[in-house]
Structure formats: C-alpha cells, structure tokens
Motif scaffolding. Structure first.
Motif, PDB file in Angstrom:
ATOM      1  N   ILE A 183       0.841  -1.191   0.000  1.00 14.39           N
ATOM      2  CA  ILE A 183       0.000   0.000   0.000  1.00 14.39           C
ATOM      3  C   ILE A 183       0.877   1.243   0.000  1.00 14.39           C
ATOM      4  O   ILE A 183       1.967   1.248   0.579  1.00 14.39           O
ATOM      5  CB  ILE A 183      -0.941   0.004   1.216  1.00 14.39           C
ATOM      6  N   CYS A 184       0.418   2.285  -0.682  1.00 10.58           N
ATOM      7  CA  CYS A 184       1.117   3.571  -0.642  1.00 10.58           C
ATOM      8  C   CYS A 184       0.476   4.413   0.462  1.00 10.58           C
ATOM      9  O   CYS A 184      -0.367   5.281   0.205  1.00 10.58           O
ATOM     10  CB  CYS A 184       1.021   4.288  -1.984  1.00 10.58           C
ATOM     11  N   ALA A 185       0.841   4.136   1.693  1.00 13.61           N
ATOM     12  CA  ALA A 185       0.253   4.840   2.825  1.00 13.61           C
ATOM     13  C   ALA A 185       0.875   6.227   2.962  1.00 13.61           C
ATOM     14  O   ALA A 185       2.077   6.413   2.751  1.00 13.61           O
ATOM     15  CB  ALA A 185       0.447   4.033   4.104  1.00 13.61           C
ATOM     16  N   GLU A 243       8.583   8.177  -6.530  1.00 11.25           N
ATOM     17  CA  GLU A 243       9.962   8.331  -6.069  1.00 11.25           C
ATOM     18  C   GLU A 243      10.023   9.184  -4.803  1.00 11.25           C
ATOM     19  O   GLU A 243      10.789   8.894  -3.873  1.00 11.25           O
ATOM     20  CB  GLU A 243      10.821   8.958  -7.171  1.00 11.25           C
ATOM     21  N   PHE A 244       9.218  10.236  -4.750  1.00 11.40           N
ATOM     22  CA  PHE A 244       9.152  11.067  -3.554  1.00 11.40           C
ATOM     23  C   PHE A 244       8.646  10.233  -2.379  1.00 11.40           C
ATOM     24  O   PHE A 244       9.224  10.268  -1.289  1.00 11.40           O
ATOM     25  CB  PHE A 244       8.211  12.262  -3.801  1.00 11.40           C
ATOM     26  N   TRP A 245       7.572   9.485  -2.616  1.00 10.13           N
ATOM     27  CA  TRP A 245       6.977   8.660  -1.557  1.00 10.13           C
ATOM     28  C   TRP A 245       7.951   7.596  -1.056  1.00 10.13           C
ATOM     29  O   TRP A 245       8.132   7.424   0.158  1.00 10.13           O
ATOM     30  CB  TRP A 245       5.696   8.005  -2.083  1.00 10.13           C
ATOM     31  N   VAL A 246       8.587   6.869  -1.969  1.00  9.13           N
ATOM     32  CA  VAL A 246       9.454   5.766  -1.557  1.00  9.13           C
ATOM     33  C   VAL A 246      10.676   6.289  -0.801  1.00  9.13           C
ATOM     34  O   VAL A 246      11.158   5.646   0.141  1.00  9.13           O
ATOM     35  CB  VAL A 246       9.859   4.908  -2.777  1.00  9.13           C
ATOM     36  N   LYS A 247      11.145   7.472  -1.162  1.00  4.19           N
ATOM     37  CA  LYS A 247      12.270   8.083  -0.431  1.00  4.19           C
ATOM     38  C   LYS A 247      11.869   8.362   1.017  1.00  4.19           C
ATOM     39  O   LYS A 247      12.627   8.077   1.952  1.00  4.19           O
ATOM     40  CB  LYS A 247      12.689   9.381  -1.132  1.00  4.19           C
ATOM     41  N   GLU A 257      12.194  -3.472   0.792  1.00  3.84           N
ATOM     42  CA  GLU A 257      11.983  -3.852  -0.611  1.00  3.84           C
ATOM     43  C   GLU A 257      10.592  -4.426  -0.834  1.00  3.84           C
ATOM     44  O   GLU A 257      10.053  -4.349  -1.944  1.00  3.84           O
ATOM     45  CB  GLU A 257      13.048  -4.858  -1.047  1.00  3.84           C
ATOM     46  N   ILE A 258       9.984  -4.979   0.205  1.00  7.51           N
ATOM     47  CA  ILE A 258       8.628  -5.523   0.071  1.00  7.51           C
ATOM     48  C   ILE A 258       7.582  -4.432   0.218  1.00  7.51           C
ATOM     49  O   ILE A 258       6.641  -4.352  -0.573  1.00  7.51           O
ATOM     50  CB  ILE A 258       8.381  -6.633   1.115  1.00  7.51           C
ATOM     51  N   VAL A 259       7.713  -3.554   1.223  1.00  6.21           N
ATOM     52  CA  VAL A 259       6.660  -2.562   1.489  1.00  6.21           C
ATOM     53  C   VAL A 259       6.853  -1.282   0.685  1.00  6.21           C
ATOM     54  O   VAL A 259       5.892  -0.520   0.498  1.00  6.21           O
ATOM     55  CB  VAL A 259       6.566  -2.235   2.995  1.00  6.21           C
ATOM     56  N   ALA A 260       8.048  -1.011   0.209  1.00  7.76           N
ATOM     57  CA  ALA A 260       8.307   0.184  -0.596  1.00  7.76           C
ATOM     58  C   ALA A 260       9.285  -0.180  -1.696  1.00  7.76           C
ATOM     59  O   ALA A 260      10.441   0.257  -1.713  1.00  7.76           O
ATOM     60  CB  ALA A 260       8.858   1.308   0.282  1.00  7.76           C
ATOM     61  N   PRO A 261       8.857  -1.016  -2.635  1.00  5.52           N
ATOM     62  CA  PRO A 261       9.772  -1.569  -3.641  1.00  5.52           C
ATOM     63  C   PRO A 261      10.297  -0.519  -4.613  1.00  5.52           C
ATOM     64  O   PRO A 261       9.621   0.458  -4.932  1.00  5.52           O
ATOM     65  CB  PRO A 261       8.899  -2.604  -4.363  1.00  5.52           C
ATOM     66  N   SER A 262      11.511  -0.749  -5.040  1.00  4.45           N
ATOM     67  CA  SER A 262      12.124   0.071  -6.069  1.00  4.45           C
ATOM     68  C   SER A 262      12.851  -0.868  -7.028  1.00  4.45           C
ATOM     69  O   SER A 262      13.662  -1.691  -6.583  1.00  4.45           O
ATOM     70  CB  SER A 262      13.100   1.077  -5.456  1.00  4.45           C
ATOM     71  N   THR A 293       3.613  -0.678  -9.237  1.00  6.97           N
ATOM     72  CA  THR A 293       2.261  -0.321  -9.658  1.00  6.97           C
ATOM     73  C   THR A 293       2.129   1.187  -9.599  1.00  6.97           C
ATOM     74  O   THR A 293       2.904   1.867  -8.921  1.00  6.97           O
ATOM     75  CB  THR A 293       1.211  -1.005  -8.757  1.00  6.97           C
ATOM     76  N   TRP A 294       1.154   1.728 -10.310  1.00  4.18           N
ATOM     77  CA  TRP A 294       0.995   3.174 -10.361  1.00  4.18           C
ATOM     78  C   TRP A 294       0.613   3.725  -8.996  1.00  4.18           C
ATOM     79  O   TRP A 294      -0.275   3.209  -8.327  1.00  4.18           O
ATOM     80  CB  TRP A 294      -0.035   3.566 -11.417  1.00  4.18           C
ATOM     81  N   PHE A 295       1.266   4.800  -8.622  1.00  3.35           N
ATOM     82  CA  PHE A 295       1.085   5.412  -7.310  1.00  3.35           C
ATOM     83  C   PHE A 295      -0.364   5.859  -7.096  1.00  3.35           C
ATOM     84  O   PHE A 295      -0.956   6.535  -7.944  1.00  3.35           O
ATOM     85  CB  PHE A 295       2.027   6.616  -7.166  1.00  3.35           C
ATOM     86  N   ALA A 296      -0.933   5.451  -5.934  1.00  2.00           N
ATOM     87  CA  ALA A 296      -2.246   5.911  -5.459  1.00  2.00           C
ATOM     88  C   ALA A 296      -3.409   5.482  -6.350  1.00  2.00           C
ATOM     89  O   ALA A 296      -4.496   6.044  -6.252  1.00  2.00           O
ATOM     90  CB  ALA A 296      -2.259   7.429  -5.274  1.00  2.00           C
ATOM     91  N   THR A 297      -3.204   4.477  -7.219  1.00  4.19           N
ATOM     92  CA  THR A 297      -4.321   3.986  -8.022  1.00  4.19           C
ATOM     93  C   THR A 297      -5.103   2.895  -7.293  1.00  4.19           C
ATOM     94  O   THR A 297      -6.200   2.543  -7.706  1.00  4.19           O
ATOM     95  CB  THR A 297      -3.829   3.448  -9.376  1.00  4.19           C
TER      96      THR A 297
END
Length: 559
Positions: A225-227, A313-317, A330-335, A339-343
């Motif tokens: 999830i992109c929390a 990229e901003f979010w994962v940083k 790498e599992i919760v914030a993979p790079s 998948t498209w952010f916030a979709t």
C-alpha cells in the motif's frame, strides 16, 4: 474453521424476535450509516411517513461493524460529519481523525439530537424487494414486510465481506477472524503468533496496534500500500467552538470541491512548475498530512505516467528513511515501482512503517511466495509453513455493489438486479436504475463514492432525492425512472473519464477486480464531487434522462 458473515455474526449477538409485521409507509430506507441517517432526517422534513431498517443493532453503518484495533476514519473532521446544524453545534471531536469508538458515540449523538430511533428498526435484514406496479414491497428475514412508494437504498460500499478463496479453511485449528467480525471481547495476542492477510487500510491500522503488543506478527503482502502520513493530533473544544462560525462555509465548500475536502483544485500543472517548486509543494502536502499530498498538490499523477513515477519516487524516499531492514523495505516500498502510485486507495498511517521495522514483525512477499493453503497449524506458502495461532483476514469487501446484489432486488419486470448487472453496472447518475421506478440509491456505484469524502456526496444525493420527490408532487406525477439509453450514456461517461486515468490499468476494488468473477469495470465516477452535483441538478430541472410516470389523476396509486 468457518468465517461467519456479517449477518450471521449479528444474529448470534443480538437476535431479534420474529414479528411478521406489515408496514405501509411513504419511504423505506435500507441502511443506517451516514446515508440512511441523513435520508431519514431529510424525508421527515418533507412530512413523509418514513421508516429505516438496519442489519446492525444501532446506527453507524460501517462504524457499527468495524471494531478492530486501530479502526479509524481517514477523512478529517469536521469535514467527515453531517452538515445539520443541530448536530454539529452540540458536538465536538477529540482528535483530527476519530477512531471507531468515538464515531459510534457520534452516531448515538445524531440519533438523540434528531430523534431518529423512533422510526428505525434494527437487526433487520432485507431478503427480497419487488415492485407490483404501484409500490415497492420489501421482505425481511424476520418476517416483516414493508410497502412503500419510495425506496432509498443506503447500504454503503463496505458491508459484504470478501473472504478469499484459500484451500484448507476447514483444516486450520487456530482462530480465524475477518476484521469486520472482530470479537467484542479483546483478542488475546500476548505470546502468540499472529498473521495478517491483507494490506489495505484495515491491515495498516491493525498492524499499527498489534505490532506494539507482545506477539510475533507476520504480515502477508501481495501488493504494498502507498500509505500517506496521517499527522494525527488532538483537537480542543475551544478550537472547535471558535471555528464553528465558519462551519457553514466549510460544508458548502466541500460540495463545491473536487474531492469533498477543502482543497482548491490545483491550477498549475506538474510540468509547468520548476523542480524546486514541485519539491516544495509536495513537501508541503506531505507535512500537512491526510490527503493533502495527493489532493492538494498536483493532479497530473492520476493520468501522466512520468508524473506518477516522480510522485512514487518522492513517496518511496520518505518511507525508506524509516525502515532500516532492507528486505522489509523492498517488500513494502519496492524500487523500482511495481504499480501506479495511489491507483489503489491510499491509507493514512501514523507509525505503520516504524512498526514494520520492529524485530517482532515479519513481512512475507506473496508475489514471490504465494499462499498455497491453510494447514492445521498455520498458513503454507510456496516457500514454507508459517505456524500461526491467529489469522486475521484484512481482505476487505465486495465493495460498492456487493450489498445491493445481496438483497434480492427485482425490477418491475421481475428481472433480478444481479442479472441486470451481470455484464456491468447500469445506473442513471448513480442515483437510479432502469425499470425500477421511485427506487433511489445513495453512496452508490457510478457516483464519486470512495473517490471522495463520503458525507458531502451523500448529502448531495439525498438532497437530490428529496428535491425529486418534491418536484414530482408539485407536478402531480407518481413515478420517475431512468431511460435505458440514459443509463448507457452515463456508463459510457464513467468509462470515458476513467480511461483517461491510470486507475483502469490497475486491479483494485475500484475496478471490481478483487472479487473473482465480478465484471472488471470502473465502479465509480471520477469527474469530481462539484461536477457531479451540477450534472445531477441539471438533470432534475428538466427530468433529462428520466421517464416521468402518469399524473396522480390518471392512476389509483397514492403518493
């Protein structure tokens, strides 16, 4: 091991006696959450004889059913509330994002102030709905029968639980709990091995709570999830009382905004801003918390893939600054981005990523090691058997349409709604369904439902229903129903707007794709709350897209 449905659980806890009563009313409302409560108040304002039936034991809707640890709303107050002055003038919240206990108290306050209980029947489940040419008849599980001129379905988007198809449910000997059926007594997790399947808002909130307790917690994640940061805080009575002079402006503004929040629609494109300007605007949204980051910065990320990548990229940083365990990160914030952010619907977190970083919390990547089955002692993935004393299903709902399809609704020709929507949803403006005269929906499919703050959408829709009934009476007509062609046009409009975005490229409950066999389609309108309200009001002014029934003088049906 069997997971009970909501209806089974409720019947076990507060079974209602069989009554077999018959009721003749002007309006029947099904559902006792925000939609049902506001509709009951509004219909009574029109002088209509109105009753409400609710499957739960009190008002609250999703906040009645959800009592899992950490459950709280992700729309901030006072915006997540009814705009009725008698209610907000006599109520104050304790924090920016209230938890389920306070939300239950809020509904009890609404009930008391508006004296709603006298017109409500609880522990009532609708099992059949038919139209006889004059009135709707609703049959209830306990034997009651209602006959009504107008039927309002306020069943919400999150009632019918989704239980995933996992082999071996009957083999597992531990506790198996769906988050919506959380035991009333506190779940004892001390010294136990607990697994959570599901990584949406519910999973985030449960992890934040249970991860701090003396247990071994394993989180099974298929799609991270992109929390976003919640920035929770206490709010004082003095602060709220001082602000109440502006509440009416707030509530009007919500209905004239894109997402039902007090954010002005960004006028500057992501690409028109310099990199420095973009960074500053995104930092500002991040620091404010709530949905300011994705609603109050730039909207390009919804449809522009390059902008979406930069948002990610901003979010994962930001997230990776809080996780020292690289495998977990790498599992919760993979790079790179998966998948498209916030979709998928973002959640708001307080310390989710900090809890994940703890030694007593493990994370399993279900894409790399899929679930195979449940066994007597735990959950078997393709890689290993995870021994678990408790398994929690934070797997969500058959959202948006599930509760409607469970009610046994038939149109005026006897065609079940499930059959009508077998190839996809058809509504006029998310308010009515073809061949179903005087049947209305709120917080419904093909409306901005779930893409925006709920109460403003609900009030727009219920006010429309009230205005429609008033207009019908003034014109002496007995029924309205959508033209089939107008429903097709509205479906095309929902689809047209959706296909301009990245939402349709991702499998989510927005698309119905979390439920096996459910048609894959965008279930919600993406054009904005403000635009939606204007379209609905324009259609009402001319009955555009609706068939207007006979004059009262031409029929014996009574309004």
């Amino acid at each position: 091991m069997r997971v009970l449905e909501n209806t089974e659980v409720q019947a076990t806890k507060t079974a209602s006696p069989h009554s077999g009563d018959d009721y003749d009313v002007d309006v029947l409302i099904v559902g006792g959450g925000f939609g049902g409560v506001y509709a009951l108040w509004k219909m009574r304002q029109l002088g209509l004889k109105t009753k409400l039936v609710e499957a739960g034991s009190e008002f609250g809707g999703t906040w009645h059913w959800n009592s899992y640890p950490g459950a709280r709303v992700d729309s901030e107050v006072p915006y997540y509330a009814l705009s009725i002055p008698e209610v907000w003038k006599t109520w104050n919240w304790s924090e920016r994002f209230p938890g389920h206990v306070e939300l239950k108290q809020y509904f009890r306050h609404v009930d008391k102030v508006l004296d709603l209980n006298k017109d409500a029947l609880f522990n009532r489940i609708v099992v059949g709905v038919k139209y006889d040419g004059k009135v709707w008849t609703a049959e209830l599980k306990d034997g009651d029968t209602f006959r009504c001129t107008y039927l309002i379905l306020a069943t919400g988007s999150s009632y019918k639980k989704h239980i995933p198809e996992i082999k071996g449910f009957d083999s597992y000997k531990g506790q198996l709990i769906h988050a919506a059926d959380w035991p009333r007594e506190d779940l004892q997790v001390k010294g136990k091995k607990v697994g959570i399947i599901g990584n949406g808002a519910t999973g985030v909130q449960i992890v934040q709570d249970l991860g701090k307790k003396d247990c071994e917690l394993t989180i099974f994640i298929r799609t991270p999830i992109c929390a976003l940061p919640m920035r929770q805080r206490k709010v004082s009575v003095e602060e709220q009382e001082t602000s109440k002079m502006a509440y009416e402006f707030f509530f009007d503004g919500l209905k004239n905004s894109r997402a039902g929040f007090p954010f002005k629609t960004p006028t500057k494109s992501f690409w028109d801003a310099t990199p420095t300007e973009r960074e500053a605007r995104m930092e500002e949204g991040w620091s404010r918390g709530g949905f300011a980051f994705n609603q109050g910065t730039y909207r390009d990320f919804i449809y522009d893939k390059e902008a979406n990548k930069l948002f990610y990229e901003f979010w994962v940083k930001k997230v990776r600054q809080r996780i020292t365990d690289l495998k977990k990160a790498e599992i919760v914030a993979p790079s790179p981005q998966q998948t498209w952010f916030a979709t998928k619907r973002p959640s708001l977190e307080q310390d989710y990523y900090d809890v994940i970083n703890q030694d007593n919390v493990s994370v399993v990547d279900l894409k790399a090691t899929p679930i195979e089955r449940l066994e007597e002692t735990g959950l078997k993935t393709s890689e290993e058997l995870h021994e678990l004393d408790i398994i929690i299903l934070a797997t969500g709902y058959d959202a948006v349409t599930g509760s409607l399809l469970e009610m046994g609704i038939e149109d005026k020709n006897g065609v079940p709604l499930r059959q009508k929507w077998k190839q996809g949803v058809r509504t006029q403006l998310g308010l009515m369904i073809p061949d179903m005269p005087n049947l209305f929906m709120v917080y419904s499919p093909q409306a901005p439902t779930s893409f925006a703050n709920g109460p403003p959408i609900i009030e727009i829709q219920v006010d429309w229903v009230a205005d429609a009934i008033t207009k019908m009476k003034s014109e002496g007509v007995t029924t309205i129903e959508p033209q089939a062609g107008s429903a097709e046009k509205w479906m095309d409009e929902v689809k047209r707007i959706g296909e301009k975005t990245l939402y349709t490229e991702v499998d989510s409950w927005y698309m119905g794709s979390n439920i096996p066999g459910k048609p894959r389609e965008l279930l919600l309108y993406l054009g904005g709350v403000d635009t939606y309200g204007k379209i609905c009001n324009k259609a009402l002014s001319t009955w555009d897209g609706f068939e207007v029934g006979p004059k009262a003088s031409q029929t014996s049906a009574s309004l």
